[in-house]
Design an enzyme around this catalytic site. Sequence first.
Site, short mmCIF file in Angstrom:
data_model
loop_
_atom_site.label_atom_id
_atom_site.label_comp_id
_atom_site.label_asym_id
_atom_site.label_seq_id
_atom_site.Cartn_x
_atom_site.Cartn_y
_atom_site.Cartn_z
N HIS A 31 23.51 67.78 -65.91
CA HIS A 31 22.03 68.34 -66.50
C HIS A 31 21.14 66.92 -66.56
O HIS A 31 21.47 66.20 -67.59
CB HIS A 31 22.42 69.21 -68.00
CG HIS A 31 21.13 69.79 -68.29
ND1 HIS A 31 20.70 69.37 -69.91
CD2 HIS A 31 20.09 70.55 -68.04
CE1 HIS A 31 19.44 69.99 -69.91
NE2 HIS A 31 19.31 70.70 -68.85
N HIS A 73 11.31 66.40 -66.76
CA HIS A 73 11.48 67.56 -67.52
C HIS A 73 10.31 68.03 -68.04
O HIS A 73 9.78 69.22 -68.06
CB HIS A 73 12.67 67.46 -68.71
CG HIS A 73 12.80 69.02 -69.34
ND1 HIS A 73 12.27 69.17 -70.46
CD2 HIS A 73 13.50 70.09 -69.11
CE1 HIS A 73 12.53 70.53 -71.04
NE2 HIS A 73 13.50 70.84 -70.26
O1 G3P Z 1 18.50 74.43 -65.62
C1 G3P Z 1 18.66 75.18 -66.84
C2 G3P Z 1 18.25 74.12 -67.80
O2 G3P Z 1 18.04 72.90 -67.42
C3 G3P Z 1 17.00 74.82 -68.52
O3 G3P Z 1 16.73 74.09 -69.58
O4 G3P Z 1 14.95 72.99 -70.30
O5 G3P Z 1 16.73 71.67 -69.73
O6 G3P Z 1 15.35 72.55 -68.13
P1 G3P Z 1 16.08 72.97 -69.53
CA CA Z 2 16.26 71.91 -65.93
#
Ligand code: G3P
Ligand code: CA
Length: 263
Positions: A31, A73
């Site tokens: 992530h 992000h």
């Molecule tokens: O990919 C799913 C996840 O990344 C969604 O949450 O806010 O970290 O993009 P966020």
């Molecule tokens: Ca994401």
Amino acid sequence: MKKLLIFITILLTGCTSEVANTQDDLLIIAHRGDSSEAPEHTMPAYEKAIESGADYIEIDLRMTKDGQLVAMHDETVDRTTNGKGKVSDYTLKQLKDLDAGIWFSDEYKGEKILSLEEIVDKFGSGTQYYIETRIVDIQTGMEEKLLDILSKRKLLENVVIQSFSPESLKRMHKLNKDIPLIQLCQNADVPYLKENEINQYANGIGLNGKLVDEDFVKKMHVANLEVHTFFNKENEKKIIKDVVSYGVDGVLTDYLVNAKRYR
Ligand code: G3P
Ligand code: CA
């Protein structure tokens, strides 16, 4: 194979493994890169994720004022750089003047915001990319630009594309029917999720792991949708074991080494 080894260990030692819930083909998605070890979306975060054996590196995409796709992000640069304001108000060159590492620690002072092209040129076809088109209001053309970057580099088979925006995914599906697509769901929308509409254009759904149970995963699988879960950083280590035991297909993890124990 791992389940067999655990079974044999239990037979020989009479002990249960500390990690009993595993899934052989669980996809491990880093992530925002290895975002606990290095500033999210920077080159060290991606290098560390690949070194740690992630199946995919996640890239959140935003578009700059001059139409370039960058790994970022938030809508603004405020949290993750020493600058202020919307990403879409900066050109790529202006973004490059910001420091994207100092907020994380002094060790990463001077890290740069990355364009998508820089990332895929660095890692090429040796890596897989889990790319999110972020919801944008006035911006258009992210899907075409993304496909263009990937197809020029022959990377179309190395990607999964995810979005909270059904419009973005439907656009992508219209442009290319072969790329796996994941429809992300906001927590509040999960009870109203229409799996038999989503499966017309997407291959799976992505949602917070705290909202998943075994029945939910089975229901999605019946609808021919994979289930990928993300987490709140604070709850991931507490719930990932149960989430994996429910049969999810992939996890977007902030703690790669820990997540790999479940496969
Ligand atoms: O990919 C799913 C996840 O990344 C969604 O949450 O806010 O970290 O993009 P966020
Ligand atoms: Ca994401």
